[in-house]
Scaffold this active site. Structure first.
Site, PDB file in Angstrom:
ATOM      1  N   CYS A 116      13.215  22.044  48.401  1.00  0.00           N
ATOM      2  CA  CYS A 116      13.385  20.621  48.762  1.00  0.00           C
ATOM      3  C   CYS A 116      12.340  20.150  49.758  1.00  0.00           C
ATOM      4  O   CYS A 116      12.157  18.946  49.943  1.00  0.00           O
ATOM      5  CB  CYS A 116      14.779  20.382  49.315  1.00  0.00           C
ATOM      6  SG  CYS A 116      16.070  20.975  48.239  1.00  0.00           S
ATOM      7  N   HIS A 256      15.514  13.953  53.668  1.00  0.00           N
ATOM      8  CA  HIS A 256      15.892  14.555  52.385  1.00  0.00           C
ATOM      9  C   HIS A 256      17.343  14.199  52.102  1.00  0.00           C
ATOM     10  O   HIS A 256      18.210  14.313  52.977  1.00  0.00           O
ATOM     11  CB  HIS A 256      15.704  16.069  52.483  1.00  0.00           C
ATOM     12  CG  HIS A 256      16.266  16.820  51.318  1.00  0.00           C
ATOM     13  ND1 HIS A 256      16.059  16.432  50.005  1.00  0.00           N
ATOM     14  CD2 HIS A 256      17.039  17.933  51.263  1.00  0.00           C
ATOM     15  CE1 HIS A 256      16.682  17.286  49.209  1.00  0.00           C
ATOM     16  NE2 HIS A 256      17.282  18.193  49.945  1.00  0.00           N
ATOM     17  N   ASN A 286      21.202  14.914  45.212  1.00  0.00           N
ATOM     18  CA  ASN A 286      20.111  15.719  45.770  1.00  0.00           C
ATOM     19  C   ASN A 286      19.113  16.036  44.648  1.00  0.00           C
ATOM     20  O   ASN A 286      19.441  16.784  43.724  1.00  0.00           O
ATOM     21  CB  ASN A 286      20.693  17.001  46.371  1.00  0.00           C
ATOM     22  CG  ASN A 286      19.629  17.916  46.971  1.00  0.00           C
ATOM     23  OD1 ASN A 286      18.437  17.725  46.754  1.00  0.00           O
ATOM     24  ND2 ASN A 286      20.078  18.913  47.716  1.00  0.00           N
TER      25      ASN A 286
HETATM   26  O1  UT7 Z   1      18.729  20.543  49.505  1.00  0.00           O
HETATM   27  C1  UT7 Z   1      19.381  21.457  50.293  1.00  0.00           C
HETATM   28  C2  UT7 Z   1      20.436  22.066  49.467  1.00  0.00           C
HETATM   29  N1  UT7 Z   1      21.775  21.980  49.796  1.00  0.00           N
HETATM   30  C3  UT7 Z   1      22.425  21.342  50.778  1.00  0.00           C
HETATM   31  O2  UT7 Z   1      21.915  20.661  51.614  1.00  0.00           O
HETATM   32  C4  UT7 Z   1      23.892  21.530  50.788  1.00  0.00           C
HETATM   33  C5  UT7 Z   1      24.437  21.739  52.169  1.00  0.00           C
HETATM   34  N2  UT7 Z   1      25.864  21.957  52.123  1.00  0.00           N
HETATM   35  C6  UT7 Z   1      26.753  20.976  51.858  1.00  0.00           C
HETATM   36  O3  UT7 Z   1      26.378  19.846  51.623  1.00  0.00           O
HETATM   37  C7  UT7 Z   1      28.216  21.313  51.966  1.00  0.00           C
HETATM   38  O4  UT7 Z   1      28.345  22.662  52.366  1.00  0.00           O
HETATM   39  C8  UT7 Z   1      29.003  21.108  50.646  1.00  0.00           C
HETATM   40  C9  UT7 Z   1      29.129  19.609  50.334  1.00  0.00           C
HETATM   41  C10 UT7 Z   1      28.308  21.808  49.505  1.00  0.00           C
HETATM   42  C11 UT7 Z   1      30.413  21.646  50.812  1.00  0.00           C
HETATM   43  O5  UT7 Z   1      31.034  21.092  51.960  1.00  0.00           O
HETATM   44  P1  UT7 Z   1      31.739  22.049  53.038  1.00  0.00           P
HETATM   45  O6  UT7 Z   1      32.256  21.189  54.099  1.00  0.00           O
HETATM   46  O7  UT7 Z   1      30.756  23.100  53.441  1.00  0.00           O
HETATM   47  O8  UT7 Z   1      32.939  22.628  52.197  1.00  0.00           O
HETATM   48  P2  UT7 Z   1      33.282  24.140  51.771  1.00  0.00           P
HETATM   49  O9  UT7 Z   1      32.265  24.696  50.848  1.00  0.00           O
HETATM   50  O10 UT7 Z   1      33.623  24.928  52.987  1.00  0.00           O
HETATM   51  O11 UT7 Z   1      34.601  23.864  50.967  1.00  0.00           O
HETATM   52  C12 UT7 Z   1      35.765  23.217  51.542  1.00  0.00           C
HETATM   53  C13 UT7 Z   1      36.827  23.143  50.464  1.00  0.00           C
HETATM   54  C14 UT7 Z   1      37.061  24.473  49.746  1.00  0.00           C
HETATM   55  O12 UT7 Z   1      38.439  24.575  49.438  1.00  0.00           O
HETATM   56  P3  UT7 Z   1      39.404  25.457  50.334  1.00  0.00           P
HETATM   57  O13 UT7 Z   1      38.840  26.852  50.294  1.00  0.00           O
HETATM   58  O14 UT7 Z   1      39.370  24.848  51.707  1.00  0.00           O
HETATM   59  O15 UT7 Z   1      40.719  25.306  49.635  1.00  0.00           O
HETATM   60  C15 UT7 Z   1      36.283  24.309  48.469  1.00  0.00           C
HETATM   61  O16 UT7 Z   1      36.786  25.099  47.420  1.00  0.00           O
HETATM   62  O17 UT7 Z   1      36.422  22.215  49.443  1.00  0.00           O
HETATM   63  C16 UT7 Z   1      36.489  22.835  48.170  1.00  0.00           C
HETATM   64  N3  UT7 Z   1      35.481  22.276  47.310  1.00  0.00           N
HETATM   65  C17 UT7 Z   1      35.720  21.210  46.508  1.00  0.00           C
HETATM   66  N4  UT7 Z   1      36.815  20.473  46.291  1.00  0.00           N
HETATM   67  C18 UT7 Z   1      36.723  19.463  45.419  1.00  0.00           C
HETATM   68  C19 UT7 Z   1      34.192  22.647  47.167  1.00  0.00           C
HETATM   69  N5  UT7 Z   1      33.583  21.855  46.283  1.00  0.00           N
HETATM   70  C20 UT7 Z   1      34.505  20.963  45.857  1.00  0.00           C
HETATM   71  C21 UT7 Z   1      34.476  19.899  44.941  1.00  0.00           C
HETATM   72  N6  UT7 Z   1      35.608  19.181  44.758  1.00  0.00           N
HETATM   73  N7  UT7 Z   1      33.370  19.556  44.264  1.00  0.00           N
END
Ligand code: UT7
Length: 331
Positions: A116, A256, A286
């Site tokens: 990215c 970004h 993204n």
């Molecule tokens: O270009 C650079 C590349 N990437 C990035 O910049 C991404 C950076 N990271 C992020 O943006 C965030 O980490 C995410 C948006 C991907 C995820 O947010 P988070 O606050 O880190 O959530 P998490 O992965 O800790 O997940 C929280 C909960 C989980 O459920 P439990 O275990 O608490 O029951 C996940 O299973 O949210 C759940 N979850 C979803 N729920 C509904 C994860 N993805 C989804 C989804 N829909 N799409």
């Protein structure tokens, strides 16, 4: 050595697929909701390429528009650099595919692999060549087709990504204008946080790893999030310091577009008004190396970035890498 010249962006353009994938569409593919995606990422919809389309198709579209806006022909370009990690093929480089499509045989062309951060890494290379006087007109492209490497069974990643391309023509500008500072970096201890395990020399594609989606993006979202929040603000600080400016001197930041909460962290950290951060994340998701030029192009078209403005771009991604630049907008 003669006097170093100032280099700057002299035209910007972008290209995205027509096909839209909304959060409601994703609700039918994985266990997610429009509400979760909007609240947790800020994305409402993204553009996705059609079958048979590749990274170079959009890179070429953006490049042609950028050349038109600059009043240039492909033959006027001295170098083509493409930031991407989703090139049409592993071999040849996407930059060579772009060169062939533009019909400027002989022009050097190469890709930059900084995920990215690729567009800003590529800008920094162009800056050096222009400053030294090696080249006069450089086409810098950020293009990615992330939906080709998206695991559509992984709700933690598939809701984030989209496709697109942005292009800039970089050339000499008046003293005091253009690319005034860069802060590039990488933290290789984070190599596992964002990767595509299979398809390279270490793990060639097999039927077995294809079944496990090992040729698609695997991400430790939380790790990347923490890294991004930290380096985004630090990189902005460092480019400001290089030119003895303070956050109040900034007219526009184009970060970004990965997650609105990551952008908000910088808004809060610097205490700047929200409208000093431009993003079109909600429309495109993204798009990796394309996201900064997609944002810059739209901001310029809307008149939100104009001559004399102090503009900061900042990106981060797989590697883990980051890259920021501070510019005084030259047109
Ligand atoms: O270009 C650079 C590349 N990437 C990035 O910049 C991404 C950076 N990271 C992020 O943006 C965030 O980490 C995410 C948006 C991907 C995820 O947010 P988070 O606050 O880190 O959530 P998490 O992965 O800790 O997940 C929280 C909960 C989980 O459920 P439990 O275990 O608490 O029951 C996940 O299973 O949210 C759940 N979850 C979803 N729920 C509904 C994860 N993805 C989804 C989804 N829909 N799409």
């Amino acid at each position: 050595m003669g006097e170093l010249r100032n280099a700057g962006i002299i035209s910007m353009a972008s290209a995205v697929p027509d096909k839209v994938l909304t959060n409601a569409d994703l609700e039918k593919i994985v266990d997610t909701s429009d509400e979760w995606i909007r609240n947790m990422t800020g994305v409402r919809e993204r553009r996705i390429a059609s079958e048979g389309e590749g990274c170079s198709d959009y890179a070429v579209k953006a490049a042609r528009k950028a050349l038109d806006k600059a009043g240039l022909e492909p033959k006027d370009i001295d170098l083509i650099i493409v930031g991407t990690f989703t090139g049409d093929q592993q071999l040849p480089s996407t930059a060579c595919l772009v060169q062939n499509a533009l019909g400027c045989v002989g022009t050097p062309a190469f890709d930059i692999a900084a995920a990215c951060s690729g567009f800003v890494y590529a800008l920094s290379v162009a800056n050096s060549f222009i400053r030294l006087g090696t080249y006069n007109r450089i086409l810098v492209i950020g293009a990615d087709i992330l939906t080709a490497v998206t695991n559509w069974t992984d709700r933690g990643t598939c809701v984030l990504f989209g496709d697109g391309a942005g292009a800039a023509v970089v050339g000499p500008v008046e003293p005091g204008y253009g690319l005034l500072a860069f802060d590039l970096g990488a933290d290789g201890t984070g190599v596992d946080a964002l990767r595509i395990p299979a398809g390279g020399s270490k793990m060639p594609i097999t039927h077995e790893n294809l079944d496990e989606h090992a040729n698609k993006i695997v991400m430790q979202g939380r790790e990347v999030f923490k890294f991004a929040v930290k380096v985004q603000s630090e990189a902005i600080d460092r480019v400001l310091r290089q030119v003895d400016m303070t956050p109040e001197d900034i007219d526009m930041v184009v970060p970004h577009a990965a997650n609105i909460r990551i952008i908000d962290s910088a808004v809060n950290r610097f205490g700047l008004p929200r409208d000093k951060f431009f993003t079109n994340l909600e429309k495109y998701g993204n798009t990796s190396a394309a996201s900064i030029p997609l944002g810059l192009d739209e901001a310029v078209e809307l008149g939100l970035v104009k001559k004399d403005d102090t503009v900061v771009v900042v990106g981060f991604g797989g590697g883990l890498t980051w890259a920021a630049s501070l510019m005084k907008w030259a047109y």
